[in-house]
Design a protein around this motif. Structure first.
Motif, mmCIF file in Angstrom:
data_model
loop_
_atom_site.group_PDB
_atom_site.id
_atom_site.type_symbol
_atom_site.label_atom_id
_atom_site.label_comp_id
_atom_site.label_asym_id
_atom_site.label_seq_id
_atom_site.Cartn_x
_atom_site.Cartn_y
_atom_site.Cartn_z
ATOM 1 N N SER A 121 1.162 -1.152 0.224
ATOM 2 C CA SER A 121 0.485 0.358 -0.123
ATOM 3 C C SER A 121 0.620 1.636 0.272
ATOM 4 O O SER A 121 0.498 2.510 -0.737
ATOM 5 N N ARG A 122 2.451 0.997 0.695
ATOM 6 C CA ARG A 122 3.298 2.267 0.461
ATOM 7 C C ARG A 122 4.170 2.679 -1.180
ATOM 8 O O ARG A 122 4.734 3.591 -0.882
ATOM 9 N N TRP A 123 3.431 1.408 -1.617
ATOM 10 C CA TRP A 123 4.531 2.078 -2.237
ATOM 11 C C TRP A 123 3.696 2.652 -3.717
ATOM 12 O O TRP A 123 3.024 2.569 -3.357
ATOM 13 N N ARG A 124 4.991 3.536 -4.165
ATOM 14 C CA ARG A 124 3.904 4.654 -5.301
ATOM 15 C C ARG A 124 3.485 4.309 -6.740
ATOM 16 O O ARG A 124 2.523 5.190 -6.334
ATOM 17 N N ARG A 137 6.962 4.096 -11.421
ATOM 18 C CA ARG A 137 7.719 3.893 -10.003
ATOM 19 C C ARG A 137 8.678 3.100 -10.454
ATOM 20 O O ARG A 137 8.956 2.026 -11.307
ATOM 21 N N THR A 138 10.373 3.334 -10.146
ATOM 22 C CA THR A 138 11.210 3.048 -10.783
ATOM 23 C C THR A 138 12.122 2.243 -9.279
ATOM 24 O O THR A 138 12.383 3.284 -8.752
ATOM 25 N N THR A 139 12.371 1.553 -9.286
ATOM 26 C CA THR A 139 13.217 1.471 -7.990
ATOM 27 C C THR A 139 14.381 0.431 -8.089
ATOM 28 O O THR A 139 14.020 -0.619 -8.673
ATOM 29 N N TYR A 152 8.015 -0.553 -12.645
ATOM 30 C CA TYR A 152 6.762 -0.957 -12.116
ATOM 31 C C TYR A 152 5.684 0.578 -12.674
ATOM 32 O O TYR A 152 5.884 1.398 -12.589
ATOM 33 N N VAL A 153 4.064 -0.450 -13.322
ATOM 34 C CA VAL A 153 3.454 0.187 -14.197
ATOM 35 C C VAL A 153 1.862 -0.274 -13.487
ATOM 36 O O VAL A 153 2.306 -1.621 -13.536
ATOM 37 N N ALA A 164 -10.978 -1.718 -7.136
ATOM 38 C CA ALA A 164 -11.315 -3.017 -5.900
ATOM 39 C C ALA A 164 -10.135 -3.380 -5.931
ATOM 40 O O ALA A 164 -9.426 -3.857 -5.122
ATOM 41 N N GLY A 165 -8.913 -3.017 -6.971
ATOM 42 C CA GLY A 165 -7.038 -3.043 -6.330
ATOM 43 C C GLY A 165 -6.571 -2.652 -7.868
ATOM 44 O O GLY A 165 -7.407 -2.268 -8.827
ATOM 45 N N VAL A 166 -5.008 -3.451 -7.511
ATOM 46 C CA VAL A 166 -4.370 -2.497 -8.213
ATOM 47 C C VAL A 166 -3.448 -3.993 -8.917
ATOM 48 O O VAL A 166 -3.047 -4.568 -8.169
ATOM 49 N N LEU A 167 -3.771 -3.930 -10.338
ATOM 50 C CA LEU A 167 -2.874 -5.054 -10.997
ATOM 51 C C LEU A 167 -1.031 -4.149 -11.436
ATOM 52 O O LEU A 167 -1.895 -3.189 -12.473
ATOM 53 N N THR A 168 -0.106 -4.890 -11.198
ATOM 54 C CA THR A 168 0.988 -4.270 -11.636
ATOM 55 C C THR A 168 1.814 -5.044 -12.032
ATOM 56 O O THR A 168 2.335 -5.967 -11.731
ATOM 57 N N VAL A 169 2.209 -4.725 -13.352
ATOM 58 C CA VAL A 169 3.659 -5.255 -14.327
ATOM 59 C C VAL A 169 4.824 -4.617 -14.280
ATOM 60 O O VAL A 169 5.155 -3.131 -13.702
ATOM 61 N N SER A 170 6.314 -5.650 -13.682
ATOM 62 C CA SER A 170 7.551 -4.580 -13.763
ATOM 63 C C SER A 170 7.731 -5.816 -14.736
ATOM 64 O O SER A 170 7.656 -6.765 -14.658
ATOM 65 N N LYS A 171 9.499 -5.018 -14.868
ATOM 66 C CA LYS A 171 10.005 -5.520 -15.725
ATOM 67 C C LYS A 171 11.584 -4.518 -15.057
ATOM 68 O O LYS A 171 11.765 -3.577 -15.274
#
Length: 486
Positions: A121-124, A137-139, A152-153, A164-171
């Motif tokens: 929940s605290r990730w941007r 974000r980029t971490t 991360y997008v 109702a929620g969040v889907l995150t894809v990262s590369k």
């Protein structure tokens, strides 16, 4: 530093700086451009997957993790084999990570299975997406290592129009770093090739420019000598051709030639005026003195003496004027009216002209040697031989002989007089230069050998003078002319 090196370094510096700044811009823009394309692709993938996950989120199936249809379809996709060539880069693994969080930011699904149940929940990216904003974000996984960066997008999962929620894809960045490195290597190679080509073009342009400048310099050096003294050398030089060059350099060469002609004309006139004034002073002074004495009451013998002096000086002036006009006409000519003629025939004509004078002085004329023919202007050849014979006649002692020797394309006139001092030989042929006659008189105009030199210059030949002890030998060589000029 020479002009060529200056031009080359200037050209190379300008092209080098241009190449540096262009390459610098490309290098700086590669990474941001690749990241923009990657982020754009991740945004579309995130929204597409979020739409697919919406059904399981609405039914609550995602709350049970792997029991949902969405989780079953994506389970283990990263372990599936793949062999793909993206242009010149090989891709052998799938490294995009997919996570799903609920409304509180708790991880319900993780394609890698690492962070199930973790609080995101605290990730941007998750935080902003849950509030209806664009989340990305980029971490770095390793804070000190830029290569460990992960992009991360996030996209919202909507149920009945509500988030109702969040889907995150990262590369990870390392998956696209190979593409970045490949692009940088290509640009570096292209830049190096560009610099080398620029250097080659710079060398070619510099060589072309310096070559034409050197031709201009050579032309200027060849024509910078005093033109009035061209007859001071026993070998006449051919006229210097204007170098043919393109563009402004050609215009500069033509302007230099026009300037040379103007300067030559002024030098020609000034030199002639000085020399002619000097030559006229003696006969004019003698005529004036004799005239003043003739005004007085003189004995018949003295009157006859001074009258003869006036006639002699007038004849000298007449010869001077005639030869000046003759030399002037020759110097204005640029080409011959050539026809094949015989040196022997020309020599006989010239000898016939002075035969009576030679007989009166008891001097014999002898012609020897084989005949030669060539494309010469007969009248000028006869004139040249006549001047040599007249000059020999002035110096030959009584009861001696003048020998005319014919050779292959050559003719030599030799007398048995006192010759000329070795130090004065190089000056023979200068305008108005004369040497004392054996009787001490200075009756010559100093133009006879100048006329001969000009005639040889027009024929492309040469004149050679040497002492023969006794006497002087003058050779006219027409061999370089034969077959070259028509």
């Amino acid at each position: 530093m020479r002009l060529g090196l200056r031009l080359f370094f200037a050209f190379f510096l300008i092209n080098g700086l241009a190449a540096f700044f262009v390459l610098r811009v490309f290098m700086v823009e590669i990474k941001p451009s690749v990241r923009k394309v990657t982020e754009d692709t991740l945004v579309e993938a995130a929204y597409a997957l979020a739409a697919l996950a919406g059904t399981d989120m609405a039914s609550g199936a995602l709350q049970h993790g792997s029991d949902s249809r969405f989780a079953q379809q994506l389970a283990g996709y990263t372990q599936k084999p793949v062999q793909a060539w993206i242009w010149d880069t090989r891709k052998s693994r799938l490294d995009m990570r997919i996570t799903v969080t609920d409304r509180q930011g708790m991880v319900l699904f993780d394609s890698t299975g690492k962070d199930l149940g973790a609080d995101y929940s605290r990730w941007r990216d998750v935080y902003r997406t849950l509030r209806g904003e664009y989340g990305a974000r980029t971490t770095r996984d390793v804070p000190e290592d830029e290569a460990s960066s992960v992009m991360y997008v996030s996209a919202p999962i909507l149920v009945d129009g509500q988030i109702a929620g969040v889907l995150t894809v990262s590369k990870p960045s390392r998956s696209v770093q190979r593409i970045v490195d490949s692009a940088e290597r290509k640009i570096a190679r292209g830049g190096l090739l560009f610099v080398l080509l620029s250097a080659g073009v710079g060398c070619a342009v510099t060589w072309w420019f310096v070559l034409h400048v050197r031709r201009l310099r050579s032309y200027a050096q060849q024509v910078q000598g005093p033109t009035l003294n061209e007859a001071a050398s026993t070998a006449a030089t051919a006229p210097v051709a204007v170098p043919q060059m393109p563009g402004e350099l050609g215009e500069l060469a033509q302007a230099m030639d026009n300037m040379r002609k103007r300067l030559e004309g002024r030098d020609y006139i000034e030199g002639y005026v000085r020399a002619l004034t000097h030559e006229l002073k003696s006969p004019v002074a003698a005529i004036r003195g004799a005239g003043e004495l003739l005004q007085e009451d003189l004995p018949a013998q003295d009157r006859e003496l001074f009258a003869q002096q006036v006639l002699d000086q007038c004849e000298r002036l007449q010869n001077l004027v005639d030869q000046l006009l003759q030399l002037s006409r020759l110097e204005q000519r640029q080409q011959l009216h050539a026809a094949r003629c015989s040196l022997q025939q020309c020599a006989r004509q010239a000898m016939d002209q002075i035969a009576s004078t030679a007989q009166q002085r008891g001097i014999g004329l002898e012609l020897e040697g084989p005949d030669s023919t060539g494309p010469w202007e007969q009248g000028l050849v006869v004139l040249a031989i006549s001047n040599l014979l007249q000059n020999a006649l002035d110096f030959a002692p009584p009861q001696s002989a003048i020998h005319v020797l014919l050779g292959l394309q050559t003719i030599t006139v030799a007398d048995q007089g006192p010759g000329v001092a070795a130090s004065l030989l190089p000056r023979l042929g200068e305008r108005f230069f004369t040497t004392p006659r054996p009787d001490g008189r200075r009756s010559g105009t100093g133009l006879g050998l100048s006329i001969v030199l000009r005639i040889m210059h027009l024929h492309g030949g040469s004149m050679h003078v040497r002492n023969t002890h006794p006497g002087l030998s003058v050779t006219l060589d027409f061999s370089r002319m034969d077959g070259e000029r028509h």
